[in-house]
Design an enzyme around this catalytic site. Structure first.
Site, PDB file in Angstrom:
ATOM      1  N   GLU A 112       0.850  -1.199   0.000  1.00  0.00           N
ATOM      2  CA  GLU A 112       0.000   0.000   0.000  1.00  0.00           C
ATOM      3  C   GLU A 112       0.872   1.231   0.000  1.00  0.00           C
ATOM      4  OE1 GLU A 112      -2.175  -0.241   3.635  1.00  0.00           O
ATOM      5  OE2 GLU A 112      -3.105  -2.131   3.084  1.00  0.00           O
ATOM      6  N   LYS A 114       2.096   4.640   1.385  1.00  0.00           N
ATOM      7  CA  LYS A 114       2.063   5.205   2.734  1.00  0.00           C
ATOM      8  C   LYS A 114       1.761   6.695   2.590  1.00  0.00           C
ATOM      9  CE  LYS A 114       4.712   5.074   7.033  1.00  0.00           C
ATOM     10  NZ  LYS A 114       4.636   6.470   7.389  1.00  0.00           N
ATOM     11  N   ASP A 116       1.079  10.491   3.458  1.00  0.00           N
ATOM     12  CA  ASP A 116       1.768  11.341   4.422  1.00  0.00           C
ATOM     13  C   ASP A 116       0.827  12.433   4.914  1.00  0.00           C
ATOM     14  OD1 ASP A 116       3.748  12.335   5.959  1.00  0.00           O
ATOM     15  OD2 ASP A 116       4.869  13.271   4.328  1.00  0.00           O
ATOM     16  N   TYR A 224      -6.930   2.111   5.357  1.00  0.00           N
ATOM     17  CA  TYR A 224      -6.042   0.976   5.118  1.00  0.00           C
ATOM     18  C   TYR A 224      -6.104  -0.118   6.171  1.00  0.00           C
ATOM     19  CZ  TYR A 224      -3.347   4.176   8.049  1.00  0.00           C
ATOM     20  OH  TYR A 224      -2.965   5.035   9.032  1.00  0.00           O
ATOM     21  N   LYS A 311      10.462   3.413   3.519  1.00  0.00           N
ATOM     22  CA  LYS A 311      10.437   4.875   3.382  1.00  0.00           C
ATOM     23  C   LYS A 311      11.101   5.289   2.075  1.00  0.00           C
ATOM     24  CE  LYS A 311       8.651   6.584   7.215  1.00  0.00           C
ATOM     25  NZ  LYS A 311       9.322   7.492   8.098  1.00  0.00           N
ATOM     26  N   CYS A 405      16.080  46.654   6.625  1.00  0.00           N
ATOM     27  CA  CYS A 405      15.315  46.222   5.464  1.00  0.00           C
ATOM     28  C   CYS A 405      16.141  46.438   4.187  1.00  0.00           C
ATOM     29  CB  CYS A 405      14.011  47.027   5.390  1.00  0.00           C
ATOM     30  SG  CYS A 405      13.080  46.685   3.894  1.00  0.00           S
ATOM     31  N   CYS A 408      14.278  49.374   2.114  1.00  0.00           N
ATOM     32  CA  CYS A 408      14.079  50.759   2.550  1.00  0.00           C
ATOM     33  C   CYS A 408      14.957  51.127   3.741  1.00  0.00           C
ATOM     34  CB  CYS A 408      12.607  50.989   2.883  1.00  0.00           C
ATOM     35  SG  CYS A 408      12.122  50.211   4.432  1.00  0.00           S
ATOM     36  N   CYS A 423       9.815  44.252   8.415  1.00  0.00           N
ATOM     37  CA  CYS A 423      10.114  45.654   8.177  1.00  0.00           C
ATOM     38  C   CYS A 423       8.861  46.421   8.606  1.00  0.00           C
ATOM     39  CB  CYS A 423      10.405  45.901   6.707  1.00  0.00           C
ATOM     40  SG  CYS A 423      10.385  47.663   6.323  1.00  0.00           S
ATOM     41  N   CYS A 429       7.939  51.432   2.386  1.00  0.00           N
ATOM     42  CA  CYS A 429       8.839  50.394   1.865  1.00  0.00           C
ATOM     43  C   CYS A 429       8.278  49.893   0.524  1.00  0.00           C
ATOM     44  CB  CYS A 429       8.912  49.277   2.900  1.00  0.00           C
ATOM     45  SG  CYS A 429       9.924  47.890   2.412  1.00  0.00           S
TER      46      CYS A 429
END
Ligand code: IVH
Length: 668
Positions: A112, A114, A116, A224, A311, A405, A408, A423, A429
């Site tokens: 099957e 797997k 996530d 499952y 895995k 920043c 600016c 910022c 900005c």
């Protein structure tokens, strides 16, 4: 009458369940979305008229109620174990040999994918979903039944009749990549932190306290494993196929393999094919097919001996870090990005990787010129997961997060408890200014047609706009000579700015781009405050008393209005005639105009939701009653008012009023 309604309700539920199953599980709908919506509306109407036939398994419950549900912890009937892992062909061979030694015959396996996401255990009794628990610590989990009910592919009621009277089914809830990307796009727009991958987004979603928000996140679930005292078949695979008939989503890729060679073929195939799936996977689970053999093999303290997880390797490559640059977003959040020597990784050419925030740079102890390990795991954007310090030049300079920043030069700030640096110069900005204007003109905000990010860039660079209010001062003679514009486009922009004056207050509020004030929050704030002046005057306590507004949003709203530059923009927008109050709700809030009146709401309305009408009745001192009696003062009727309600109102001589008449009653 009543029994007819009950029949009709039952028939509609069965029909809608069938359409849901076809749409979400089989991916093969047989009616149009419109027809489906009509059936759903009809069912909602009947259920509100006949609350005595309510049923938590009704498909109408999938949308999720607005009621907050804290989670109670429930002990698992069967503990939720984990799986042992195999990372190499050798470890897989060991697994197969251990089993064949114990069973002394050839073994059939089920392979099957797997998935996530977040695991979930559902209990069904007499074919009805009664409980959904998260894994928790494996012994007890959170009761997330209300949230799981909103997942469209989870059957609330099973199909057929050969399911055990009581059983548990376990599976993985997942957020499809497309939904995940859209969610992050919205979060970015609202200045909220992004989810790193679909798994985090799923577990974050299922833990939300408001099921209607969960419903909007469109989770999916694959199953499952079945547990219980009366499991129908002798093999795992047959049971899965039966569960599929009962309405569960079982991956179509689940495969019986007659030996280790076939298992290896499956692994090899999915090592690359998995990139084509709509949801994230992180491996393959290999299980002994026969339940009798499973029983002989049994469990260790932590995991079954009859299963192993293979895995997938997250693809990694090593490359050189050339430099780190910093991007400033619309909200002012500063994101560090690694510039790398380009390399091939998981099918794409990678030359940049996300570094997320200053803490991650510090924990990796990054130096310029480092050999870094780049990984493309569940995440969409590759990330740096390691550094080879042995290859570091002795004179290499450490990467130090900037303090000003890059756009600016304002000094960056970091809010307590947050990982990101910001910022604060949001009105001076450039990327923040442009980003804010782009947000303001967005289709879902002020919907200014003819203006896009390129034109905003152009107008900004020409010094014609510095904030949203400047848009309304634009003249045709300023626009026409601009590159790529012209008379037609200029006319379209001006016309669209003109008509944006009637955009309702809640969207204007959203358009302002206040941090954490997305569309829904803006709606709640607009409804509760009624006007921008009232909103500006609201205290933290008043703000947090509003539906779904917590401390974080309240603080952000207060900080926004404390900035004189923002107040100036708002005054200019007001002078331009933008809607800064809702036109239906009296701004000062309550009155006692409905004191002593009992009002029943029935049907659907144009200007307000039923909830809003209910709030209005209460706000003006009236009582909202559920059913008509001789004590009812008025029936507030919308479209599709139930015929039996109308009959009852007529019989008891209760006056029936419409939405507008009602609104007139409460107007100041
Ligand atoms: S079987 C007794 N099958 O992986 C163990 N698990 O590490 C039962 N998972 O907690 C798990 N896809 O969340 C199994 N096809 C699959 C799976 C799967 C994903 C997750 C599940 C479990 C974890 C085990």
């Amino acid at each position: 009458m009543k029994s007819e309604a009950e029949e009709l309700i039952k028939a509609l539920r069965a029909e809608i369940d069938e359409h849901n199953y076809r749409y979400y599980v089989l991916s093969a709908p047989s009616v149009s979305d419109y027809e489906f919506d009509m059936k759903m509306k009809e069912l909602e109407r009947l259920e509100s008229e006949f609350p005595e036939f309510s049923d938590p398994s009704s498909p109408t419950r999938r949308v999720g109620s607005d009621l907050n549900t804290g989670f109670s912890q429930v002990k698992h009937r069967y503990p939720m174990l984990s799986l042992s892992n195999a990372y190499s062909a050798g470890e897989l061979l060991d697994f197969d040999q251990r089993i064949r030694k114990e069973i002394e015959t050839d073994i059939e396996y089920v392979c099957e994918l797997k998935f996530d996401g977040t695991s979930i255990s559902l209990t069904y009794e007499n074919g009805v979903l009664v409980q959904a628990l998260t894994r928790g610590d494996g012994e007890s989990g959170d009761d997330v039944t209300a949230n799981v009910r909103t997942i469209a592919s989870v059957p609330l009621r099973l199909r057929g009749n050969n399911y055990p009277r009581r059983f548990e089914i376990r599976g993985e809830m997942v957020m499809p990549f497309t939904v995940f990307e859209e969610l992050n796009r919205q979060r970015e727009e609202n200045g909220e932190p992004l989810f790193a991958n679909p798994r985090n987004a799923t577990s974050g979603t299922i833990k939300l306290l408001n099921p209607s928000v969960v419903a909007s996140r469109r989770l999916d679930a694959y199953f499952y494993s079945i547990l219980g005292d009366e499991i129908p078949a002798g093999t795992h695979f047959e049971n899965l196929m039966m569960a599929r008939d009962w309405g569960f989503k079982i991956s179509e890729h689940t495969t019986v393999c007659r030996n280790l060679q076939e298992v290896n073929n499956f692994l090899e195939k999915w090592d690359s094919e998995r990139y084509k799936l709509p949801v994230a996977t992180d491996g393959v689970v290999i299980k002994v097919n026969s339940l009798a053999y499973q029983e002989i093999l049994g469990f260790t303290a932590k995991s079954p001996r009859w299963a192993v997880a293979w895995k997938f390797r997250a693809e990694q490559v090593s490359t050189t870090l050339h430099s780190v640059s910093y991007q400033v977003g619309r909200t002012g959040a500063v994101t560090p990005v690694a510039n790398l020597e380009p390399v091939q990784l998981a099918g794409t050419r990678v030359k940049r990787a996300s570094l997320h925030n200053a803490d991650i740079i510090a924990s990796l102890d990054l130096h310029l010129g480092d050999k870094v390990l780049v990984e493309k795991g569940g995440e969409i954007i590759p990330k740096i997961v390691g550094v080879d310090v042995n290859q570091r030049h002795p004179m290499a300079a450490p990467v130090v997060f900037i303090q000003e920043c890059p756009e600016c030069s304002a000094a960056l700030i970091r809010n307590e408890g947050e990982a990101a640096w910001y910022c604060p110069n949001d009105t001076g900005c450039p990327p923040q200014i442009k980003g804010k204007i782009e947000h303001f003109i967005h289709r879902r905000a002020m919907n200014i047609d003819g203006l896009g990010s390129e034109t905003v860039e152009l107008l900004f660079n020409q010094g014609l706009i510095h904030n949203a209010a400047d848009l309304y001062d634009l003249k045709a003679e300023q626009l026409v000579p601009l590159e790529r514009l012209g008379e037609k486009s200029a006319e379209r922009i001006l016309k669209s700015l003109e008509s944006s004056r009637s955009v309702p207050f809640n969207r204007v509020l959203f358009a302002l781009g206040i941090r954490f004030v997305g569309e829904t929050v803006a709606k709640n704030l607009a409804t509760a405050a009624g006007s921008i002046d009232r909103l500006m005057a609201m205290s933290r306590e008043e703000l947090t008393a509003i539906n779904e507004i917590g401390d974080r949003i309240a603080e952000s709203v207060i900080a926004y209005f404390a900035n004189p530059a923002h107040l100036d923009i708002i005054e200019r927008l007001r002078n331009q005639g933008l809607q800064l109050e809702t036109d239906q709700i009296p701004p000062e809030g309550g009155s006692d105009k409905l004191k002593g009146l009992s009002i029943v709401i029935s049907g659907t309305f144009n200007l307000h939701s039923r909830d809003e009408l209910k709030q209005l009745i209460e706000l003006h001192g009236g009582k909202n009653a559920g059913s008509i009696s001789k004590n009812t003062s008025y029936v507030l009727a919308g479209e599709n008012m139930g015929p039996s309600k109308l009959e009852k109102a007529t019989k008891l001589k209760v006056p029936v009023i419409g939405e507008e008449e009602f609104l007139k009653m409460i107007m100041p």
